[in-house]
Each structure stands twice: as structure tokens, then as C-alpha cells.
Design an enzyme around this catalytic site. Structure first.
Site, PDB file in Angstrom:
ATOM      1  N   LYS A   1      42.184  69.623 100.005  1.00 36.26           N
ATOM      2  CA  LYS A   1      41.814  69.771  98.966  1.00 36.26           C
ATOM      3  C   LYS A   1      39.368  69.929  98.663  1.00 36.26           C
ATOM      4  CE  LYS A   1      43.842  65.876  98.936  1.00 36.26           C
ATOM      5  NZ  LYS A   1      43.882  65.550 100.023  1.00 36.26           N
TER       6      LYS A   1
ATOM      7  N   ARG B   1      47.414  60.115  92.669  1.00 37.63           N
ATOM      8  CA  ARG B   1      48.069  59.550  93.997  1.00 37.63           C
ATOM      9  C   ARG B   1      48.490  58.452  93.563  1.00 37.63           C
ATOM     10  NH1 ARG B   1      43.064  59.889  96.786  1.00 37.63           N
ATOM     11  NH2 ARG B   1      43.173  59.721  98.613  1.00 37.63           N
TER      12      ARG B   1
ATOM     13  N   ARG C   1      35.468  66.004 110.203  1.00 36.97           N
ATOM     14  CA  ARG C   1      34.703  66.903 109.409  1.00 36.97           C
ATOM     15  C   ARG C   1      33.044  66.059 109.225  1.00 36.97           C
ATOM     16  NH1 ARG C   1      39.378  65.228 104.943  1.00 36.97           N
ATOM     17  NH2 ARG C   1      38.725  62.951 105.169  1.00 36.97           N
TER      18      ARG C   1
ATOM     19  N   ARG D   1      32.384  60.134 107.158  1.00 37.39           N
ATOM     20  CA  ARG D   1      32.262  58.993 106.232  1.00 37.39           C
ATOM     21  C   ARG D   1      33.525  57.609 107.383  1.00 37.39           C
ATOM     22  NH1 ARG D   1      37.334  62.212 102.268  1.00 37.39           N
ATOM     23  NH2 ARG D   1      38.015  59.493 102.478  1.00 37.39           N
TER      24      ARG D   1
ATOM     25  N   ARG E   1      45.671  56.116 106.346  1.00 38.75           N
ATOM     26  CA  ARG E   1      45.893  57.063 104.876  1.00 38.75           C
ATOM     27  C   ARG E   1      47.269  57.547 104.658  1.00 38.75           C
ATOM     28  NH1 ARG E   1      40.044  59.128 106.149  1.00 38.75           N
ATOM     29  NH2 ARG E   1      40.572  60.448 104.290  1.00 38.75           N
TER      30      ARG E   1
HETATM   31  P1  AMP Z   1      39.504  60.340  99.753  1.00 40.64           P
HETATM   32  O1  AMP Z   1      38.148  61.010  99.349  1.00 40.64           O
HETATM   33  O2  AMP Z   1      40.523  61.201  98.345  1.00 40.64           O
HETATM   34  O3  AMP Z   1      39.927  60.722 100.616  1.00 40.64           O
HETATM   35  O4  AMP Z   1      39.389  58.641  99.565  1.00 40.64           O
HETATM   36  C1  AMP Z   1      39.028  58.000  99.478  1.00 40.64           C
HETATM   37  C2  AMP Z   1      39.441  56.785  99.208  1.00 40.64           C
HETATM   38  O5  AMP Z   1      39.311  56.028  97.922  1.00 40.64           O
HETATM   39  C3  AMP Z   1      41.064  56.683  99.758  1.00 40.64           C
HETATM   40  O6  AMP Z   1      41.411  55.763 101.414  1.00 40.64           O
HETATM   41  C4  AMP Z   1      41.617  55.575  98.518  1.00 40.64           C
HETATM   42  O7  AMP Z   1      41.153  54.317  98.933  1.00 40.64           O
HETATM   43  C5  AMP Z   1      40.342  55.478  97.570  1.00 40.64           C
HETATM   44  N1  AMP Z   1      41.285  56.622  96.303  1.00 40.64           N
HETATM   45  C6  AMP Z   1      40.312  57.295  96.260  1.00 40.64           C
HETATM   46  N2  AMP Z   1      41.746  58.284  95.130  1.00 40.64           N
HETATM   47  C7  AMP Z   1      42.168  57.570  94.823  1.00 40.64           C
HETATM   48  C8  AMP Z   1      43.610  57.151  94.025  1.00 40.64           C
HETATM   49  N3  AMP Z   1      43.359  58.495  92.777  1.00 40.64           N
HETATM   50  N4  AMP Z   1      44.350  56.249  94.072  1.00 40.64           N
HETATM   51  C9  AMP Z   1      43.800  55.553  94.754  1.00 40.64           C
HETATM   52  N5  AMP Z   1      42.516  55.243  95.551  1.00 40.64           N
HETATM   53  C10 AMP Z   1      41.891  55.869  95.872  1.00 40.64           C
END
Ligand code: AMP
Length: 216
Positions: free
Chosen positions: A13, A88, A127, A161, A172
Site C-alpha cells: 500500500k 481499518r 523493508r 520500523r 498485525r
Molecule cells: P501501518 O503503518 O499502516 O502499518 O500502521 C502501523 C500501526 O499504526 C498499526 O499496527 C496500528 O497500531 C496503527 N494504525 C495505523 N492506522 C490505523 C487505523 N486506521 N486504525 C487503528 N490503528 C491504526
């Protein structure tokens, strides 16, 4: 153009969102990036979100709904946006519908990046991003042209990360299947879902997305 990118962690994404930003000049709204910068800045939201993110669980709907709604009011979102990692949950999807309606913004489509589960953990493990401009790279699939130098800004500093470790990735993935995958049916029923083969090479995925967008 107002897009949602949907797919499990590691589906690509962020990579595709960056390309859409370059191609169409509309901003990428990544709730993960917004939360990470809140954590780095030590804000109240960041303090509340940090432990949840480190564990690979989802931050509360109220927090993310509020940050996205505020972000959508910025002038650069008027011409369109790419939502990456939001919504999400079904609660977030309903909130998205209400907030977009109240701002007179209609979604163009929801791009679903389909990737087999067994490649996701490997993809995430490799990554990293540029510490200066945030450009995304991968040890195998997307290396900078010159090793150790960011293609976009020339920086030689990179980050991985903390939640990209195998154990947290599994949590996740579970969060994705439990909370996020119902959104596929939600958007299919609205006629907005456009599946894309996320197993293809990065350029081929971009080409599929371009085809979808030009058919809208
Ligand atoms: P990402 O960078 O999209 O993988 O997000 C990293 C982390 O941020 C996730 O594992 C969640 O803990 C939090 N997070 C990001 N977007 C959301 C969302 N829309 N709703 C809830 N938690 C989120």
C-alpha cells in the site's frame, strides 16, 4: 481522485501510494505515518498510541477518525487524496462515509491489493525507509540505485520500523483478518471495490492500478 488502499500489512500500500502521489499530485494520508510522527513528537495522541502500535494492535477508532477528519480539512486534500491504512475497522468505514459526505467528497474507488499470506511476513522483514524523506525500500524487491543512498533525497540514513519484527507482524495480520478484512465485503457491496494482483512486480501493480483508475 479520492482513493482508499486496502490490503494486509506488507501488501504494498505504501509503495503504491508513493507512486500515486508522484503521478497524480494528491497527498498520501497514512494513519500509520501520522501516528508514528505523533509518537516521535511525544504528543498526547502519540503517548496513548505507542504501546498499542508496538504490540501490533489497532489504535482506538476515536483517535484515528479524529486525525483523519482534521487532515482532510487541509487545503491539499481538496483535489483528492489516497487513504493508506485507513479505514481499518467497520466503525472507521462508517465514520469515513459520514465525514466524506459532510465534506462533500465522494470516494472514487477502493483498491484492494491482494497478496498471499506466506509472502507478507518476508516482505515486511526486508523493508526500510529513508530517515530524511520517508521513501520506502526493500532489501530484495526495491533497492536504491546506489546502495545506501536514497534515490529521492540522497540521504544515507535509513530506518526500520520496530513493529516490523516477525512476532508483531503476526499480531498485525490477525488484526487485519479480524478487523479490516470485513471492509472488503463492505466496499464490494457499495460497488467501490477494485481488486489488484499485489503479487505482481511493483511496476506491474502500478500498471494495473493505472488501468483501474483510467476506467473510472
Ligand atoms: P501501518 O503503518 O499502516 O502499518 O500502521 C502501523 C500501526 O499504526 C498499526 O499496527 C496500528 O497500531 C496503527 N494504525 C495505523 N492506522 C490505523 C487505523 N486506521 N486504525 C487503528 N490503528 C491504526
Amino acid at each position: 481522485m479520492r482513493l482508499i488502499l486496502l490490503g494486509p500489512p506488507g501488501a504494498g500500500k505504501g509503495t503504491q501510494a508513493q507512486r500515486l502521489v508522484d503521478e497524480h499530485g494528491i497527498p498520501q494520508l497514512s494513519t500509520g505515518d501520522m501516528l508514528r510522527s505523533a509518537v516521535a513528537g511525544g504528543t498526547e495522541v502519540g503517548l496513548r498510541a505507542k504501546a498499542v502500535m508496538d504490540a501490533g494492535k489497532l489504535v482506538s477508532d476515536d483517535i484515528v477518525n479524529a486525525i483523519v477528519s482534521e487532515r482532510l480539512d487541509q487545503p491539499d486534500c481538496q483535489a483528492g487524496f489516497i487513504l493508506d491504512g485507513f479505514p481499518r475497522t467497520l466503525v472507521q468505514a462508517d465514520a469515513t462515509e459520514k465525514m466524506l459526505a459532510s465534506k462533500n467528497m465522494a470516494l472514487s474507488c477502493v483498491l484492494e491489493l491482494r497478496v498471499d499470506d506466506d509472502v507478507l511476513v518476508d516482505r515486511i522483514g526486508g523493508r526500510y525507509t529513508c530517515a530524511n524523506c520517508g521513501a520506502g525500500y526493500h532489501d530484495e524487491n526495491l533497492k536504491p540505485a546506489t546502495e545506501g543512498v536514497c534515490d529521492k533525497c540522497g540521504s544515507t540514513e535509513f530506518n526500520r520500523r520496530p513493529d516490523d519484527n516477525p512476532e508483531t507482524v503476526r499480531t498485525r495480520l490477525q488484526a487485519y483478518y479480524k478487523e479490516t478484512s470485513p471492509l472488503l465485503g463492505y466496499y464490494y457491496a457499495k460497488g467501490l471495490l477494485k481488486p489488484v494482483d499485489g503479487m505482481a512486480k511493483i511496476d506491474a501493480v502500478t500498471a494495473q492500478i493505472d488501468d483501474v483508475l483510467s476506467s473510472l
